[in-house]
Enzyme design. Structure first.
Site, PDB file in Angstrom:
ATOM      1  N   GLU A  60      48.845 -18.811   6.962  1.00 10.99           N
ATOM      2  CA  GLU A  60      47.903 -19.219   5.914  1.00 10.99           C
ATOM      3  C   GLU A  60      47.764 -18.025   4.987  1.00 10.99           C
ATOM      4  O   GLU A  60      47.290 -16.966   5.387  1.00 10.99           O
ATOM      5  CB  GLU A  60      46.535 -19.580   6.492  1.00 10.99           C
ATOM      6  CG  GLU A  60      45.590 -20.110   5.423  1.00 10.99           C
ATOM      7  CD  GLU A  60      44.182 -19.523   5.496  1.00 10.99           C
ATOM      8  OE1 GLU A  60      43.351 -19.901   4.651  1.00 10.99           O
ATOM      9  OE2 GLU A  60      43.903 -18.696   6.372  1.00 10.99           O
ATOM     10  N   ASP A 117      45.893 -17.255  10.800  1.00 11.47           N
ATOM     11  CA  ASP A 117      44.840 -17.305   9.796  1.00 11.47           C
ATOM     12  C   ASP A 117      44.893 -16.100   8.848  1.00 11.47           C
ATOM     13  O   ASP A 117      45.044 -14.953   9.275  1.00 11.47           O
ATOM     14  CB  ASP A 117      43.476 -17.331  10.505  1.00 11.47           C
ATOM     15  CG  ASP A 117      42.317 -17.403   9.537  1.00 11.47           C
ATOM     16  OD1 ASP A 117      42.176 -18.433   8.865  1.00 11.47           O
ATOM     17  OD2 ASP A 117      41.560 -16.407   9.441  1.00 11.47           O
TER      18      ASP A 117
END
Length: 618
Positions: A291, A256
């Protein structure tokens, strides 16, 4: 790290470099077992007779005991005692499993709590065969690290080694992964190493060194990946990643917000993370996906070329361009996109649109040159948890555009050479939204609710206070319940035909050599005008395929003649149309006719047609 079961008892290890003393406190008896420390601040103790199921806490310098930052289970919540877990007690059946290669990935992102009515690992496992039959090759679980309360997206995780207890015991997660492997599917996991959640973060209680004095993040102080004493921080997070690989047989990690992980040291944390998780995975392999909003090629370049060596990166420019074109969004980062199929063609040609141009939204240049990077290293989507749930009302794309346009965009996604990601329910155009939900204690919850609504004050449609009051309360259980998928609607229209389209597209992607082959320069894309583009895919061992897509309006489109090489005009036949009666309940067939040395298609509304040499006429 954490509690490790051995034949005669349990060994406890914890990193607490700021502590003078550390003790294991047995929950059942109150007995305290002192731990000894090494020079790096790692404490160790062996407690004879302790075994799986026993509960404990850790006491630093005689203070009230706290949960173990590396606890494998928090059965009473993140503030309660930790439980000893023995991963060796699970009987795996996947000894021959070797993973799913990047070239074969079709990712399916899901949130365990809202994926099924039950919201558990066990219930999700029962749906895996359905996803396999759809054509999905890997499920991507949103973060599982335990969080405060019983409802959360997972990005407020604080017990990073403990699967959220509201989804079921650890062995139920192992069973889900084992079931997936038996079906030929991989399981990827979203992990968060850029911040801790706001409540119950006991790792920071054992060491203030987790946070940087030099770097900031959107969540406050940055994680200390490069400062003094950062080696222990890096080791903690890498141990966490290795734990998911070894103890749960996870096949890939979606990391993330890597753009929020600042590391100015000589070897970036992500390089170490990739190396260690791959070593832990061994022959099974491990895929690492970032990401990252920066469009940086260095993320997926090999370390020998100065890169981080990750396998793939989320490439959001595709989503943003499609969203602007279909739904007309203009706020925030959407202002950087024209909503033009010619720009979309550029994205499909090279991976992203911004390669160093000035971004009005960011206020500076954005992106780098992705030349030579294989298309499969770019993960693209029409929906994901962020792009749905971070909307004020949690609307999905198909809630805001006409079905014909959504079908056309879906065909483009699944015929593109990049790696596609689906968000749970999009394959049947689920009626339910995916909204932002939490279950924090009341005082923090009120701040979250107020902050959520204030966040949208700059949007014209929510400029007035009354309008912002219509934004669902993240703390309300009804917000969570509204986001659960309704599996029974799949058998009804318009959902059933949409699912048939996705299944047909994924079957073609799996079977056709030209759709499987995704080497650089093995595809060509031409943006015909603002709403139309043509994509040609080819492979050394298969016939070429040409996808013609109209994303808005009606009209005719002449296929560029250079994209029809390899067969006579009369030899090109439809292989699939989004207006086939099986895919469109109110079918409006797309007209297809030869026009000299080209082919003319007549659209009465948005649609897509896949053409190939031979085949049967539609």
């Amino acid at each position: 790290m954490g509690a490790i079961v051995e034949p005669a008892g349990t060994r406890f290890r914890a990193w607490a470099p700021d502590a003078r003393t550390l003790e294991v406190v047995l929950e059942a008896t109150g007995r305290r077992a002192p731990m000894s420390a090494d020079s790096a601040g790692v404490f160790d103790a062996f407690v004879e007779g302790m075994t799986a199921g026993d509960r404990y806490r850790l006491s630093m310098d005689g203070a009230p005991p706290l949960p173990d930052p590396a606890s494998r289970r928090q059965p009473e919540g993140v503030h309660g005692p930790s439980e000893v877990v023995d991963p060796r007690g699970f009987a795996w059946t996947d000894a021959e499993w070797r993973g799913v290669a990047l070239e074969d990935l079709v990712l399916y992102e899901l949130h365990v709590g809202t994926f099924t009515p039950e919201g558990t690992f066990a219930a999700a496992a029962e749906k895996l065969a359905d996803l396999r039959d759809l054509g999905v090759t890997a499920v991507e679980l949103m973060p599982l690290a335990d969080f405060p309360g019983n409802r959360n997206w997972g990005y407020d995780g604080v017990a990073l080694f403990a699967p959220a207890r509201c989804y079921g015991p650890p062995d139920d997660l192992r069973r889900l992964v084992d079931t997936a492997h038996g079906l030929g599917m991989a399981v990827h996991l979203d992990v968060v190493y850029n911040h801790f959640g706001p409540d119950g973060s006991y790792a920071a209680a054992f060491s203030r060194r987790f946070f940087s004095e030099r770097h900031k993040s959107p969540w406050g102080a940055g994680i200390n990946l490069d400062g003094e004493h950062s080696s222990g921080v890096r080791a903690f997070f890498i141990a966490n990643a290795v734990h998911w690989v070894r103890e749960y047989h996870i096949d890939g990690l979606r990391i993330d917000a890597t753009h929020a992980m600042v590391d100015d040291g000589p070897r970036h944390f992500l390089v170490d993370l990739a190396e260690q998780t791959r070593l832990a995975a061994g022959a099974r392999g491990q895929l690492l996906v970032a990401e990252d909003s920066r469009n940086l090629d260095v993320l997926v370049r090999p370390e020998t070329e100065g890169g981080f060596g990750l396998d793939a990166v989320w490439a959001d420019d595709f989503h943003h361009e499609v969203r602007v074109l279909l739904a007309g969004d203009r706020e925030g980062y959407y202002a950087d996109f024209r909503g033009d199929a010619r720009d979309l063609a550029t994205i499909l040609e090279r991976g992203w649109l911004y390669c160093g141009q000035h971004s009005a939204d960011a206020g500076h240049t954005r992106g780098s040159d992705p030349a030579g990077i294989p298309p499969r290293r770019f993960v693209i989507c029409l929906q994901n948890h962020d792009q749905t749930g971070n909307r004020a009302l949690g609307e999905r794309l198909h809630h805001q555009v006409e079905p014909a346009a959504y079908r056309a965009a879906s065909a483009l996604l699944l015929c593109a050479p990049q790696t596609p990601l689906l968000f749970m329910g999009q394959e049947w155009a689920a009626s339910t939204p995916f909204q932002f939900f939490t279950d924090h204690e009341p005082d923090l919850g009120r701040l979250v609710t107020a902050g959520r609504r204030e966040e949208f004050a700059r949007f014209p449609s929510f400029a007035e206070q009354d309008a912002r009051g219509s934004i669902p309360d993240p703390q309300a259980r009804s917000t969570f319940e509204a986001s659960r998928l309704r599996w029974d609607e799949r058998a009804r229209e318009p959902h059933a035909s949409m699912r048939r389209l996705y299944r047909a597209l994924l079957a073609l992607r799996r079977a056709e050599p030209s759709l499987r082959h995704a080497a650089p320069l093995a595809h060509e894309v031409v943006g015909v005008d603002r709403a139309c583009l043509v994509l040609r895919r080819e492979s050394p061992g298969g016939a070429p395929l040409v996808l013609v897509v109209r994303l808005a309006g009606d009209g005719t489109l002449d296929v560029p003649r250079e994209l029809l090489r390899g067969a006579s005009v009369a030899g090109w036949q439809p292989r699939l149309s989004t207006e086939d009666p099986a895919h469109a309940p109110d079918s409006q067939p797309i007209g297809i006719a030869p026009l000299g040395d080209s082919i003319r298609l007549a659209f009465s509304r948005p649609g897509a047609v896949l053409l190939g040499p031979g085949g049967s006429p539609a």
